[in-house]
Motif scaffolding. Structure first.
Motif, PDB file in Angstrom:
ATOM      1  N   VAL A   1       0.850  -1.197   0.000  1.00 10.39           N
ATOM      2  CA  VAL A   1       0.000   0.000   0.000  1.00 10.39           C
ATOM      3  C   VAL A   1       0.878   1.237   0.000  1.00 10.39           C
ATOM      4  CG1 VAL A   1      -1.695   1.341   1.312  1.00 10.39           C
ATOM      5  CG2 VAL A   1      -1.903  -1.151   1.207  1.00 10.39           C
ATOM      6  N   GLN A   2       0.463   2.205  -0.790  1.00 12.70           N
ATOM      7  CA  GLN A   2       1.225   3.451  -0.882  1.00 12.70           C
ATOM      8  C   GLN A   2       0.280   4.634  -0.886  1.00 12.70           C
ATOM      9  OE1 GLN A   2       3.454   3.924  -4.553  1.00 12.70           O
ATOM     10  NE2 GLN A   2       4.901   5.317  -3.596  1.00 12.70           N
ATOM     11  N   ILE A  27      -5.768  -2.885  -1.429  1.00 13.09           N
ATOM     12  CA  ILE A  27      -6.729  -2.195  -0.580  1.00 13.09           C
ATOM     13  C   ILE A  27      -8.098  -2.844  -0.702  1.00 13.09           C
ATOM     14  CG2 ILE A  27      -7.912   0.001  -0.166  1.00 13.09           C
ATOM     15  CD1 ILE A  27      -5.388   1.377  -1.322  1.00 13.09           C
ATOM     16  N   PHE A  28      -8.633  -3.254   0.442  1.00 10.57           N
ATOM     17  CA  PHE A  28      -9.993  -3.771   0.458  1.00 10.57           C
ATOM     18  C   PHE A  28     -10.968  -2.659   0.780  1.00 10.57           C
ATOM     19  CE2 PHE A  28     -13.205  -6.894   0.526  1.00 10.57           C
ATOM     20  CZ  PHE A  28     -14.017  -6.661   1.610  1.00 10.57           C
ATOM     21  N   SER A  29     -10.617  -1.866   1.793  1.00 12.11           N
ATOM     22  CA  SER A  29     -11.444  -0.703   2.120  1.00 12.11           C
ATOM     23  C   SER A  29     -10.608   0.317   2.886  1.00 12.11           C
ATOM     24  CB  SER A  29     -12.678  -1.099   2.932  1.00 12.11           C
ATOM     25  OG  SER A  29     -12.300  -1.509   4.228  1.00 12.11           O
ATOM     26  N   ILE A  30     -11.105   1.549   2.897  1.00 13.36           N
ATOM     27  CA  ILE A  30     -10.434   2.632   3.617  1.00 13.36           C
ATOM     28  C   ILE A  30     -11.410   3.241   4.605  1.00 13.36           C
ATOM     29  CG2 ILE A  30      -9.217   4.825   3.437  1.00 13.36           C
ATOM     30  CD1 ILE A  30      -8.475   4.083   0.577  1.00 13.36           C
ATOM     31  N   ASN A  31     -10.990   3.401   5.834  1.00 13.20           N
ATOM     32  CA  ASN A  31     -11.844   4.000   6.854  1.00 13.20           C
ATOM     33  C   ASN A  31     -11.510   5.494   6.945  1.00 13.20           C
ATOM     34  OD1 ASN A  31     -13.658   4.354   8.893  1.00 13.20           O
ATOM     35  ND2 ASN A  31     -12.760   2.875  10.295  1.00 13.20           N
ATOM     36  N   ASP A  32     -10.849   5.920   7.980  1.00 16.42           N
ATOM     37  CA  ASP A  32     -10.508   7.332   8.123  1.00 16.42           C
ATOM     38  C   ASP A  32      -9.363   7.731   7.200  1.00 16.42           C
ATOM     39  OD1 ASP A  32     -11.027   7.594  11.728  1.00 16.42           O
ATOM     40  OD2 ASP A  32     -12.426   7.588  10.042  1.00 16.42           O
ATOM     41  N   MET A  33      -9.450   8.958   6.712  1.00 12.17           N
ATOM     42  CA  MET A  33      -8.356   9.578   5.971  1.00 12.17           C
ATOM     43  C   MET A  33      -8.165  10.985   6.522  1.00 12.17           C
ATOM     44  SD  MET A  33      -9.278   8.444   2.034  1.00 12.17           S
ATOM     45  CE  MET A  33      -7.595   8.465   1.419  1.00 12.17           C
ATOM     46  N   GLY A  34      -6.996  11.538   6.321  1.00 13.10           N
ATOM     47  CA  GLY A  34      -6.813  12.890   6.828  1.00 13.10           C
ATOM     48  C   GLY A  34      -5.410  13.405   6.660  1.00 13.10           C
ATOM     49  N   TRP A  35      -5.170  14.505   7.383  1.00  9.55           N
ATOM     50  CA  TRP A  35      -3.896  15.211   7.258  1.00  9.55           C
ATOM     51  C   TRP A  35      -3.369  15.629   8.625  1.00  9.55           C
ATOM     52  CZ3 TRP A  35      -1.694  15.822   2.472  1.00  9.55           C
ATOM     53  CH2 TRP A  35      -2.512  15.552   1.368  1.00  9.55           C
ATOM     54  N   TYR A  93       1.311  15.788   6.001  1.00  7.32           N
ATOM     55  CA  TYR A  93       1.339  14.342   5.826  1.00  7.32           C
ATOM     56  C   TYR A  93      -0.091  13.806   5.773  1.00  7.32           C
ATOM     57  CZ  TYR A  93       6.196  14.759   7.400  1.00  7.32           C
ATOM     58  OH  TYR A  93       7.512  15.099   7.534  1.00  7.32           O
ATOM     59  N   CYS A  94      -0.393  13.069   4.738  1.00  7.36           N
ATOM     60  CA  CYS A  94      -1.709  12.440   4.690  1.00  7.36           C
ATOM     61  C   CYS A  94      -1.630  11.061   5.342  1.00  7.36           C
ATOM     62  CB  CYS A  94      -2.204  12.316   3.253  1.00  7.36           C
ATOM     63  SG  CYS A  94      -1.166  11.324   2.156  1.00  7.36           S
ATOM     64  N   TYR A  95      -2.779  10.604   5.778  1.00  4.25           N
ATOM     65  CA  TYR A  95      -2.855   9.256   6.347  1.00  4.25           C
ATOM     66  C   TYR A  95      -4.152   8.601   5.895  1.00  4.25           C
ATOM     67  CZ  TYR A  95      -6.210  11.013   9.815  1.00  4.25           C
ATOM     68  OH  TYR A  95      -7.307  11.566  10.426  1.00  4.25           O
ATOM     69  N   ALA A  96      -4.161   7.305   5.969  1.00  4.60           N
ATOM     70  CA  ALA A  96      -5.369   6.545   5.650  1.00  4.60           C
ATOM     71  C   ALA A  96      -5.352   5.240   6.436  1.00  4.60           C
ATOM     72  CB  ALA A  96      -5.450   6.267   4.154  1.00  4.60           C
ATOM     73  N   ASP A  97      -6.475   4.922   7.006  1.00  2.00           N
ATOM     74  CA  ASP A  97      -6.633   3.652   7.718  1.00  2.00           C
ATOM     75  C   ASP A  97      -7.187   2.635   6.728  1.00  2.00           C
ATOM     76  OD1 ASP A  97      -7.749   5.350  10.724  1.00  2.00           O
ATOM     77  OD2 ASP A  97      -5.737   4.856  10.005  1.00  2.00           O
ATOM     78  N   ILE A  98      -6.331   1.727   6.328  1.00  2.00           N
ATOM     79  CA  ILE A  98      -6.613   0.843   5.197  1.00  2.00           C
ATOM     80  C   ILE A  98      -6.745  -0.596   5.653  1.00  2.00           C
ATOM     81  CG2 ILE A  98      -5.664  -0.061   3.041  1.00  2.00           C
ATOM     82  CD1 ILE A  98      -4.433   2.735   2.606  1.00  2.00           C
ATOM     83  N   GLN A  99      -7.774  -1.226   5.127  1.00  2.00           N
ATOM     84  CA  GLN A  99      -7.987  -2.640   5.373  1.00  2.00           C
ATOM     85  C   GLN A  99      -7.553  -3.410   4.135  1.00  2.00           C
ATOM     86  OE1 GLN A  99     -12.076  -3.954   5.440  1.00  2.00           O
ATOM     87  NE2 GLN A  99     -11.683  -5.463   7.032  1.00  2.00           N
ATOM     88  N   TYR A 105      -7.245  -3.242   9.902  1.00  2.00           N
ATOM     89  CA  TYR A 105      -6.987  -1.872   9.458  1.00  2.00           C
ATOM     90  C   TYR A 105      -5.605  -1.452   9.959  1.00  2.00           C
ATOM     91  CZ  TYR A 105     -11.710  -0.934   7.784  1.00  2.00           C
ATOM     92  OH  TYR A 105     -12.876  -0.946   7.083  1.00  2.00           O
ATOM     93  N   THR A 106      -4.871  -0.834   9.075  1.00  2.00           N
ATOM     94  CA  THR A 106      -3.550  -0.316   9.400  1.00  2.00           C
ATOM     95  C   THR A 106      -3.455   1.126   8.924  1.00  2.00           C
ATOM     96  OG1 THR A 106      -2.575  -2.525   9.130  1.00  2.00           O
ATOM     97  CG2 THR A 106      -1.071  -0.648   9.097  1.00  2.00           C
ATOM     98  N   ARG A 107      -2.857   1.994   9.740  1.00  2.00           N
ATOM     99  CA  ARG A 107      -2.681   3.381   9.319  1.00  2.00           C
ATOM    100  C   ARG A 107      -1.425   3.488   8.444  1.00  2.00           C
ATOM    101  NH1 ARG A 107      -4.337   8.495  12.725  1.00  2.00           N
ATOM    102  NH2 ARG A 107      -6.277   7.496  12.012  1.00  2.00           N
ATOM    103  N   HIS A 108      -1.627   4.053   7.294  1.00  2.00           N
ATOM    104  CA  HIS A 108      -0.538   4.302   6.367  1.00  2.00           C
ATOM    105  C   HIS A 108      -0.349   5.806   6.218  1.00  2.00           C
ATOM    106  CE1 HIS A 108      -0.192   0.109   4.889  1.00  2.00           C
ATOM    107  NE2 HIS A 108      -1.465   0.068   5.251  1.00  2.00           N
TER     108      HIS A 108
END
Length: 119
Positions: A1-2, A27-35, A93-99, A105-108
């Motif tokens: 995942v990138q 990526i199966f799904s994305i929960n929270d995203m942000g900065w 920095y952006c982040y995304a909680d990715i399943q 779910y892991t924060r990237h």
């Protein structure tokens, strides 16, 4: 995942800038995203977040000036920054909680994009 961030740059005081961040990979799904952002000599701080259902969160420092949004089909989060202040400068920095397919779910994090505000 990138996570790949785009759109940083230099802007005049009071100006506007939009940054975006796109997720790719397994990526199966994305929960929270942000900065988050980090100014020189300061700790990284959360700027804004957006849930998959589009509920948003903003730090008081940017409320009314910044708008976060996302395009779930494009796996992209945006941050529209208006009325920029000198103190908004820093690395964003952006982040995304990715399943992924493992159901966890892991924060990237993205690589960071520099925002400079000049007077």
């Amino acid at each position: 995942v990138q996570l790949q961030a785009f759109g940083g740059g230099s802007v005049q005081l009071g100006g506007s800038l939009r940054v975006s961040c796109t997720a790719s990979g397994n990526i199966f799904s994305i929960n929270d995203m942000g900065w988050h952002r980090q100014a020189p000599g300061k700790q990284r701080e959360l700027v804004a977040g957006i849930h998959v259902d589009s509920n948003t969160y903003y730090t008081d420092l940017v409320k009314g000036r910044f708008t976060i949004s996302r395009d779930n089909a494009k796996k992209t989060v945006y941050l529209q920054m208006n009325s920029l202040k000198l103190e908004d400068a820093g690395v964003y920095y952006c982040y995304a909680d990715i399943q992924d397919t493992s159901a966890a779910y892991t924060r990237h994090w993205g690589q960071g994009t520099l925002v400079t505000v000049s007077s």
